[in-house]
Design a protein around this motif. Structure first.
Motif, PDB file in Angstrom:
ATOM      1  N   TYR A   3       0.441  -1.142  -0.373  1.00 34.39           N
ATOM      2  CA  TYR A   3       0.109   0.446  -0.016  1.00 34.39           C
ATOM      3  C   TYR A   3       1.056   1.568  -0.189  1.00 34.39           C
ATOM      4  CZ  TYR A   3      -4.146  -2.329   1.332  1.00 34.39           C
ATOM      5  OH  TYR A   3      -5.284  -3.735   0.640  1.00 34.39           O
ATOM      6  N   SER A   4       2.054   1.076   0.267  1.00 37.75           N
ATOM      7  CA  SER A   4       3.203   2.614   0.396  1.00 37.75           C
ATOM      8  C   SER A   4       2.757   2.679  -0.755  1.00 37.75           C
ATOM      9  CB  SER A   4       4.172   1.765   1.784  1.00 37.75           C
ATOM     10  OG  SER A   4       5.008   2.990   1.344  1.00 37.75           O
ATOM     11  N   PHE A   5       3.369   1.445  -1.909  1.00 36.42           N
ATOM     12  CA  PHE A   5       4.024   2.242  -3.268  1.00 36.42           C
ATOM     13  C   PHE A   5       2.564   2.755  -3.666  1.00 36.42           C
ATOM     14  CE2 PHE A   5       3.970   1.292  -7.410  1.00 36.42           C
ATOM     15  CZ  PHE A   5       5.319   1.891  -7.947  1.00 36.42           C
ATOM     16  N   LEU A   6       1.511   2.139  -3.357  1.00 36.76           N
ATOM     17  CA  LEU A   6       0.395   2.745  -4.464  1.00 36.76           C
ATOM     18  C   LEU A   6       0.105   3.953  -4.307  1.00 36.76           C
ATOM     19  CD1 LEU A   6      -1.966  -0.573  -4.406  1.00 36.76           C
ATOM     20  CD2 LEU A   6      -0.427   0.058  -5.666  1.00 36.76           C
ATOM     21  N   GLU A   7       0.433   4.124  -2.585  1.00 29.57           N
ATOM     22  CA  GLU A   7       0.010   5.749  -2.475  1.00 29.57           C
ATOM     23  C   GLU A   7       1.107   6.463  -2.604  1.00 29.57           C
ATOM     24  OE1 GLU A   7      -0.826   7.948   2.130  1.00 29.57           O
ATOM     25  OE2 GLU A   7       0.945   6.458   1.680  1.00 29.57           O
ATOM     26  N   ALA A   8       2.449   6.130  -3.199  1.00 37.29           N
ATOM     27  CA  ALA A   8       3.435   6.804  -4.006  1.00 37.29           C
ATOM     28  C   ALA A   8       3.013   6.705  -5.610  1.00 37.29           C
ATOM     29  CB  ALA A   8       4.953   7.104  -3.419  1.00 37.29           C
ATOM     30  N   TYR A   9       2.719   5.805  -6.215  1.00 36.53           N
ATOM     31  CA  TYR A   9       2.004   6.035  -7.481  1.00 36.53           C
ATOM     32  C   TYR A   9       0.977   7.105  -7.670  1.00 36.53           C
ATOM     33  CZ  TYR A   9       1.605   5.019 -12.102  1.00 36.53           C
ATOM     34  OH  TYR A   9       0.944   4.273 -13.297  1.00 36.53           O
ATOM     35  N   GLN A  10       0.092   7.481  -6.660  1.00 40.87           N
ATOM     36  CA  GLN A  10      -0.962   7.876  -6.682  1.00 40.87           C
ATOM     37  C   GLN A  10      -0.558   8.633  -6.627  1.00 40.87           C
ATOM     38  OE1 GLN A  10      -4.191   7.249  -3.748  1.00 40.87           O
ATOM     39  NE2 GLN A  10      -5.620   9.424  -4.857  1.00 40.87           N
ATOM     40  N   GLN A  11       0.366   9.981  -5.973  1.00 47.36           N
ATOM     41  CA  GLN A  11       0.826  10.639  -5.132  1.00 47.36           C
ATOM     42  C   GLN A  11       1.680  11.417  -6.329  1.00 47.36           C
ATOM     43  OE1 GLN A  11       1.870  11.240  -1.517  1.00 47.36           O
ATOM     44  NE2 GLN A  11       0.179  11.274  -1.072  1.00 47.36           N
ATOM     45  N   ASN A  12       3.221  10.332  -7.225  1.00 45.70           N
ATOM     46  CA  ASN A  12       4.087  11.097  -8.103  1.00 45.70           C
ATOM     47  C   ASN A  12       4.188   9.619  -8.644  1.00 45.70           C
ATOM     48  OD1 ASN A  12       4.501  13.345  -6.171  1.00 45.70           O
ATOM     49  ND2 ASN A  12       4.970  11.595  -4.504  1.00 45.70           N
ATOM     50  N   PRO A  13       3.592   9.852  -9.720  1.00 46.59           N
ATOM     51  CA  PRO A  13       3.567   8.745 -10.857  1.00 46.59           C
ATOM     52  C   PRO A  13       4.753   9.286 -11.750  1.00 46.59           C
ATOM     53  CG  PRO A  13       1.418   9.592 -11.165  1.00 46.59           C
ATOM     54  CD  PRO A  13       1.805  10.085 -10.152  1.00 46.59           C
ATOM     55  N   LYS A  14       5.619   7.699 -12.235  1.00 45.63           N
ATOM     56  CA  LYS A  14       6.388   8.717 -13.160  1.00 45.63           C
ATOM     57  C   LYS A  14       6.838   7.174 -14.463  1.00 45.63           C
ATOM     58  CE  LYS A  14       8.391  12.058 -10.349  1.00 45.63           C
ATOM     59  NZ  LYS A  14       8.187  13.878 -11.274  1.00 45.63           N
ATOM     60  N   GLY A  15       5.505   7.450 -14.574  1.00 42.68           N
ATOM     61  CA  GLY A  15       5.380   6.368 -16.252  1.00 42.68           C
ATOM     62  C   GLY A  15       5.217   5.027 -15.486  1.00 42.68           C
ATOM     63  N   CYS A  16       5.483   4.146 -16.925  1.00 45.32           N
ATOM     64  CA  CYS A  16       4.487   2.759 -16.907  1.00 45.32           C
ATOM     65  C   CYS A  16       5.156   2.009 -17.930  1.00 45.32           C
ATOM     66  CB  CYS A  16       3.806   2.559 -16.530  1.00 45.32           C
ATOM     67  SG  CYS A  16       2.421   3.204 -17.258  1.00 45.32           S
ATOM     68  N   SER A  17       5.656   0.935 -18.150  1.00 44.45           N
ATOM     69  CA  SER A  17       6.325   0.572 -18.934  1.00 44.45           C
ATOM     70  C   SER A  17       6.471  -0.922 -19.223  1.00 44.45           C
ATOM     71  CB  SER A  17       7.883   0.928 -19.182  1.00 44.45           C
ATOM     72  OG  SER A  17       8.290   0.163 -18.113  1.00 44.45           O
ATOM     73  N   GLU A  18       6.640  -1.705 -20.623  1.00 45.34           N
ATOM     74  CA  GLU A  18       6.604  -2.831 -20.338  1.00 45.34           C
ATOM     75  C   GLU A  18       7.922  -3.198 -20.547  1.00 45.34           C
ATOM     76  OE1 GLU A  18       4.806  -3.596 -24.125  1.00 45.34           O
ATOM     77  OE2 GLU A  18       2.737  -3.259 -23.493  1.00 45.34           O
ATOM     78  N   GLU A  19       8.508  -4.233 -19.252  1.00 44.57           N
ATOM     79  CA  GLU A  19       9.964  -4.945 -19.330  1.00 44.57           C
ATOM     80  C   GLU A  19       9.959  -6.194 -20.001  1.00 44.57           C
ATOM     81  OE1 GLU A  19      12.901  -5.069 -16.005  1.00 44.57           O
ATOM     82  OE2 GLU A  19      11.654  -3.800 -16.532  1.00 44.57           O
ATOM     83  N   ASP A  20       8.636  -6.508 -20.653  1.00 46.01           N
ATOM     84  CA  ASP A  20       8.698  -7.845 -20.977  1.00 46.01           C
ATOM     85  C   ASP A  20       7.300  -8.395 -21.875  1.00 46.01           C
ATOM     86  OD1 ASP A  20       7.960  -9.215 -19.538  1.00 46.01           O
ATOM     87  OD2 ASP A  20       9.839 -10.116 -19.155  1.00 46.01           O
ATOM     88  N   ALA A  21       7.259  -9.141 -22.454  1.00 45.05           N
ATOM     89  CA  ALA A  21       6.285  -9.682 -23.249  1.00 45.05           C
ATOM     90  C   ALA A  21       4.901  -9.831 -21.983  1.00 45.05           C
ATOM     91  CB  ALA A  21       6.099 -11.182 -23.890  1.00 45.05           C
ATOM     92  N   ASP A  22       5.315 -10.167 -20.303  1.00 42.06           N
ATOM     93  CA  ASP A  22       4.369 -11.254 -19.517  1.00 42.06           C
ATOM     94  C   ASP A  22       3.827  -9.937 -18.601  1.00 42.06           C
ATOM     95  OD1 ASP A  22       4.249 -13.505 -21.234  1.00 42.06           O
ATOM     96  OD2 ASP A  22       6.078 -13.756 -21.018  1.00 42.06           O
ATOM     97  N   THR A  23       5.718  -8.462 -18.638  1.00 41.25           N
ATOM     98  CA  THR A  23       5.066  -7.981 -17.151  1.00 41.25           C
ATOM     99  C   THR A  23       4.866  -6.463 -17.661  1.00 41.25           C
ATOM    100  OG1 THR A  23       7.984  -7.220 -17.129  1.00 41.25           O
ATOM    101  CG2 THR A  23       6.231  -9.654 -15.347  1.00 41.25           C
ATOM    102  N   LEU A  24       4.231  -5.523 -16.434  1.00 42.04           N
ATOM    103  CA  LEU A  24       4.519  -4.168 -16.651  1.00 42.04           C
ATOM    104  C   LEU A  24       4.918  -3.790 -15.641  1.00 42.04           C
ATOM    105  CD1 LEU A  24       0.527  -3.670 -17.682  1.00 42.04           C
ATOM    106  CD2 LEU A  24       2.541  -3.654 -19.086  1.00 42.04           C
ATOM    107  N   VAL A  25       5.861  -2.493 -15.660  1.00 46.55           N
ATOM    108  CA  VAL A  25       6.774  -2.099 -14.309  1.00 46.55           C
ATOM    109  C   VAL A  25       5.855  -0.316 -14.221  1.00 46.55           C
ATOM    110  CG1 VAL A  25       8.303  -1.107 -13.697  1.00 46.55           C
ATOM    111  CG2 VAL A  25       8.592  -3.679 -14.905  1.00 46.55           C
ATOM    112  N   LEU A  26       5.697  -0.234 -12.867  1.00 43.79           N
ATOM    113  CA  LEU A  26       5.123   1.461 -12.582  1.00 43.79           C
ATOM    114  C   LEU A  26       6.426   1.392 -11.852  1.00 43.79           C
ATOM    115  CD1 LEU A  26       1.222   0.660 -11.681  1.00 43.79           C
ATOM    116  CD2 LEU A  26       2.724   0.887 -13.531  1.00 43.79           C
ATOM    117  N   SER A  27       6.782   2.671 -11.720  1.00 38.00           N
ATOM    118  CA  SER A  27       7.379   3.158 -11.441  1.00 38.00           C
ATOM    119  C   SER A  27       7.334   4.661 -10.573  1.00 38.00           C
ATOM    120  CB  SER A  27       8.538   3.946 -12.319  1.00 38.00           C
ATOM    121  OG  SER A  27       8.807   3.382 -12.690  1.00 38.00           O
TER     122      SER A  27
END
Length: 219
Positions: free
Chosen positions: A128-152
């Motif tokens: 939940y700590s990361f989810l709060e940070a992502y809500q407040q200060n999202p820095k993008g998202c990307s496809e790591e590979d064909a099977d995964t996503l990365v939220l920053s």
């Protein structure tokens, strides 16, 4: 104990996990429609995460080397949590419980408990700590590979070892696979691997109940 690995400033906020989907999607530029659909599914799962139960491998990195723990976590969105160390054996059974306000650590080797202070490193061990940070200060998202996503995301606060985070999710399901926290120099300070994860289990209130007894105070 995990809460004592670093000498830290003390703080705790009640963690929420409402993620603004439009904001998250706008942070992801250049995605195909299929990619956006995968991300939307993952974010919808995170939005609906009222509770979770997980077994997590946690590695702390410092100049002195690395320390790894295996823990079982149970957590609710409103801030209650329970975390029990499974490995290494010398710390097995040590449990940290938060009822949403108070925090205690119990140690079966001494048959007692201590009152624990609020601690940003302990906070960041829960999703939940990361989810709060992502809500407040999202820095993008990307496809790591064909099977995964990365939220920053970037964390608020002044702790030098907790500056940014990268959450890797299974594409489509949105199940968390790993979370890496970096320090102000961009070096990994904490890495978590989710060995198992159950979204929205029915967690009994007893998991988060604190029994009153004579206590000392710890970090």
């Amino acid at each position: 104990m995990i809460g004592k690995k670093w000498n830290l400033g003390l703080q705790k906020t009640v963690i929420g996990c409402m993620i603004i989907l439009l904001l998250a999607l706008s942070a992801c530029q250049g995605k195909t429609q299929a990619s956006v659909t995968d991300e939307e599914t993952a974010l919808q799962m995170l939005q609906s995460l009222q509770s979770y139960e997980a077994q997590v491998s946690i590695t702390f990195s410092a100049q002195q080397g690395e320390s790894t723990y295996m823990v079982n976590q149970k957590a609710r969105q409103e801030g209650a949590y329970r975390m029990e160390i499974v490995e290494p054996a010398v710390y097995a059974g040590i449990t940290t419980i938060c009822d949403g306000g108070r925090i205690v650590q119990t140690d079966p080797t001494i048959g007692g408990q201590v009152s624990a202070r609020k601690n940003p490193v302990r906070d960041v061990l829960f999703l939940y700590s990361f989810l709060e940070a992502y809500q407040q200060n999202p820095k993008g998202c990307s496809e790591e590979d064909a099977d995964t996503l990365v939220l920053s995301a970037e964390y608020t606060g002044e702790h030098q070892k907790i500056v940014s985070g990268r959450l890797t999710l299974a594409k489509g399901s949105g199940m968390p696979l790993s979370l890496e926290i970096s320090d102000q120099a961009g070096n990994p300070s904490l890495h978590m691997t989710f060995q198992s994860f159950e979204a929205n289990p029915q967690l009994a209130d007893e998991n988060f109940q604190i029994t009153t007894q004579s206590e000392s105070e710890s970090t």
